[in-house]
Enzyme design. Structure first.
Site, PDB file in Angstrom:
ATOM      1  N   ASN A   7       0.857  -1.182   0.000  1.00 22.06           N
ATOM      2  CA  ASN A   7       0.000   0.000   0.000  1.00 22.06           C
ATOM      3  C   ASN A   7       0.902   1.244   0.000  1.00 22.06           C
ATOM      4  OD1 ASN A   7      -1.415   2.245   1.063  1.00 22.06           O
ATOM      5  ND2 ASN A   7      -3.040   0.891   1.742  1.00 22.06           N
ATOM      6  N   HIS A  10       0.966   5.953   1.926  1.00 18.79           N
ATOM      7  CA  HIS A  10       1.770   6.746   2.861  1.00 18.79           C
ATOM      8  C   HIS A  10       2.818   7.598   2.150  1.00 18.79           C
ATOM      9  CE1 HIS A  10      -0.295   4.597   5.992  1.00 18.79           C
ATOM     10  NE2 HIS A  10      -0.133   3.531   5.250  1.00 18.79           N
ATOM     11  N   HIS A  43      -5.629   3.565  -1.740  1.00 17.46           N
ATOM     12  CA  HIS A  43      -6.957   3.902  -1.211  1.00 17.46           C
ATOM     13  C   HIS A  43      -7.300   5.306  -1.684  1.00 17.46           C
ATOM     14  CE1 HIS A  43      -9.638   4.260   2.677  1.00 17.46           C
ATOM     15  NE2 HIS A  43     -10.288   4.590   1.580  1.00 17.46           N
ATOM     16  N   ARG A  45      -9.508   8.079  -1.182  1.00 17.25           N
ATOM     17  CA  ARG A  45     -10.511   8.542  -0.215  1.00 17.25           C
ATOM     18  C   ARG A  45     -11.361   9.629  -0.831  1.00 17.25           C
ATOM     19  NH1 ARG A  45     -10.487   8.036   5.296  1.00 17.25           N
ATOM     20  NH2 ARG A  45      -9.128   6.407   6.049  1.00 17.25           N
ATOM     21  N   ARG A  49      -7.212  12.830   0.551  1.00 20.08           N
ATOM     22  CA  ARG A  49      -6.194  13.348   1.486  1.00 20.08           C
ATOM     23  C   ARG A  49      -4.789  12.831   1.174  1.00 20.08           C
ATOM     24  NH1 ARG A  49      -7.458  10.146   7.060  1.00 20.08           N
ATOM     25  NH2 ARG A  49      -9.494  11.080   6.809  1.00 20.08           N
ATOM     26  N   GLU A  70      -8.681   0.354  -3.015  1.00 19.31           N
ATOM     27  CA  GLU A  70      -9.525   0.414  -1.802  1.00 19.31           C
ATOM     28  C   GLU A  70     -10.401   1.644  -1.910  1.00 19.31           C
ATOM     29  OE1 GLU A  70      -7.114   0.730   1.648  1.00 19.31           O
ATOM     30  OE2 GLU A  70      -6.276  -1.251   1.426  1.00 19.31           O
ATOM     31  N   THR A 101      -8.186   3.787   8.394  1.00 16.28           N
ATOM     32  CA  THR A 101      -9.376   2.947   8.479  1.00 16.28           C
ATOM     33  C   THR A 101      -9.416   2.287   9.859  1.00 16.28           C
ATOM     34  OG1 THR A 101      -8.927   2.494   6.162  1.00 16.28           O
ATOM     35  CG2 THR A 101     -10.680   1.215   7.199  1.00 16.28           C
ATOM     36  N   GLU A 151     -11.007  -9.399   3.157  1.00 16.72           N
ATOM     37  CA  GLU A 151      -9.725  -9.025   3.761  1.00 16.72           C
ATOM     38  C   GLU A 151      -9.975  -8.932   5.256  1.00 16.72           C
ATOM     39  OE1 GLU A 151      -7.597  -5.619   2.188  1.00 16.72           O
ATOM     40  OE2 GLU A 151      -6.446  -5.429   4.048  1.00 16.72           O
ATOM     41  N   HIS A 191      -3.746  -4.544   7.713  1.00 14.69           N
ATOM     42  CA  HIS A 191      -3.885  -3.386   8.599  1.00 14.69           C
ATOM     43  C   HIS A 191      -3.052  -3.557   9.858  1.00 14.69           C
ATOM     44  CE1 HIS A 191      -5.361   0.286  10.337  1.00 14.69           C
ATOM     45  NE2 HIS A 191      -5.839   0.571   9.147  1.00 14.69           N
TER      46      HIS A 191
HETATM   47  N1  PXP Z   1      -5.888  -2.958   4.267  1.00 14.02           N
HETATM   48  C1  PXP Z   1      -6.811  -1.983   4.317  1.00 14.02           C
HETATM   49  C2  PXP Z   1      -8.213  -2.302   3.946  1.00 14.02           C
HETATM   50  C3  PXP Z   1      -6.457  -0.677   4.692  1.00 14.02           C
HETATM   51  O1  PXP Z   1      -7.401   0.296   4.746  1.00 14.02           O
HETATM   52  C4  PXP Z   1      -5.115  -0.401   4.995  1.00 14.02           C
HETATM   53  C5  PXP Z   1      -4.703   0.999   5.364  1.00 14.02           C
HETATM   54  O2  PXP Z   1      -4.866   1.840   4.292  1.00 14.02           O
HETATM   55  C6  PXP Z   1      -4.183  -1.440   4.907  1.00 14.02           C
HETATM   56  C7  PXP Z   1      -4.590  -2.722   4.570  1.00 14.02           C
HETATM   57  C8  PXP Z   1      -2.730  -1.221   5.213  1.00 14.02           C
HETATM   58  O3  PXP Z   1      -2.580  -0.916   6.552  1.00 14.02           O
HETATM   59  P1  PXP Z   1      -1.169  -0.457   7.127  1.00 14.02           P
HETATM   60  O4  PXP Z   1      -0.828   0.833   6.457  1.00 14.02           O
HETATM   61  O5  PXP Z   1      -1.409  -0.329   8.581  1.00 14.02           O
HETATM   62  O6  PXP Z   1      -0.183  -1.541   6.765  1.00 14.02           O
END
Ligand code: PXP
Length: 237
Positions: A7, A10, A43, A45, A49, A70, A101, A151, A191
């Site tokens: 992901n 960040h 993701h 949003r 953001r 996402e 999330t 998930e 997550h």
């Molecule tokens: N899965 C989902 C559905 C999420 O919303 C997120 C965060 O955007 C992640 C995985 C990844 O989470 P993390 O950044 O804590 O690894």
């Protein structure tokens, strides 16, 4: 072995801290792929953001593995997903005031909204995953709604304060994975996973994909993204 989707939200969060053009999450996605990631997760949003519409377009164009988009189950997002055609859409709950999330979808109370989005996406040949807590009722409902994947939300496991709490959260995840598999669903998880807590999650039965963001991008600050992805893959192996 479960496969790793990175992901890159960040990276966009850092860019948006200065409203500039760097670092670029699209470049990060390509680097993550080169290091061995099997897919890229972003993701989009409602408030844009971090990831924005330009990122979605370019990531779709350039990523050669799989794109997991996402998003919230809204008409606007479904329209964007249908134009973008990611390999997977993961439906997630979204609140404007949250930092990230916070919990899984309630696909029981939100059944009608979910059904509408799932049907529209599946009609276009897009695989649909639902981000849910390892709750057997939610898993049954995901299957009823016609989801392809779930998930499992690993946040409570990641936030567990001691070993007994961790063990009990892992048991929930394991029961959820088995239940989901028996219901014919593909099992993913994510997550809050880090280099320090990922191993027991990788060992869950039937697990196919992990989505990890924050911990890998955080390590990339010190060792570079290529090495950070390689380090995570080594732990998962
Ligand atoms: N899965 C989902 C559905 C999420 O919303 C997120 C965060 O955007 C992640 C995985 C990844 O989470 P993390 O950044 O804590 O690894």
């Amino acid at each position: 072995m479960a496969i790793l989707h990175i992901n890159v939200d960040h990276v966009a969060t850092i860019r948006e801290a200065r409203k500039t053009t760097e670092p670029d999450p699209v470049y990060a996605a390509l680097q993550a792929e080169q290091a061995g990631a099997a897919g890229i997760t972003i993701h989009l949003r409602e408030d844009r953001r971090h990831i924005n519409d330009r990122d979605v377009r370019l990531v779709r164009e350039l990523v050669q593995t799989k794109l997991n988009l996402e998003m919230a189950a809204t008409d606007e997002m479904v329209k964007i997903a249908i134009q973008t055609k990611p390999e997977i859409v993961t439906l997630v709950p979204e609140k404007r005031e949250e930092v990230t999330t916070e919990g899984g979808l309630d696909c029981i109370s939100q059944a009608a909204v979910m059904q509408k989005s799932i049907d529209a996406l599946k009609k276009e040949g897009i695989r649909v995953s639902l981000f849910i807590d390892p709750d057997l009722h939610q898993i049954d409902q995901a299957q009823k709604l016609g989801a392809d994947d779930i998930e499992l939300h690993t946040g409570e496991y990641a936030n567990a304060q001691n070993d007994p709490q961790k063990a009990s959260q892992l048991k929930r995840l394991e029961a959820g994975a088995i239940h989901g598999h028996e219901a014919g669903l593909k099992i993913n998880a994510g997550h809050g996973l880090t280099y320090f807590n990922v191993k027991p999650v990788v060992a869950l039965p039937y697990l196919e994909e992990l989505n990890i963001g924050h911990s890998i991008i955080a390590r990339a600050v010190y060792v570079g993204l290529h090495q950070a992805v390689i380090d995570m893959l080594a732990l998962m192996d």
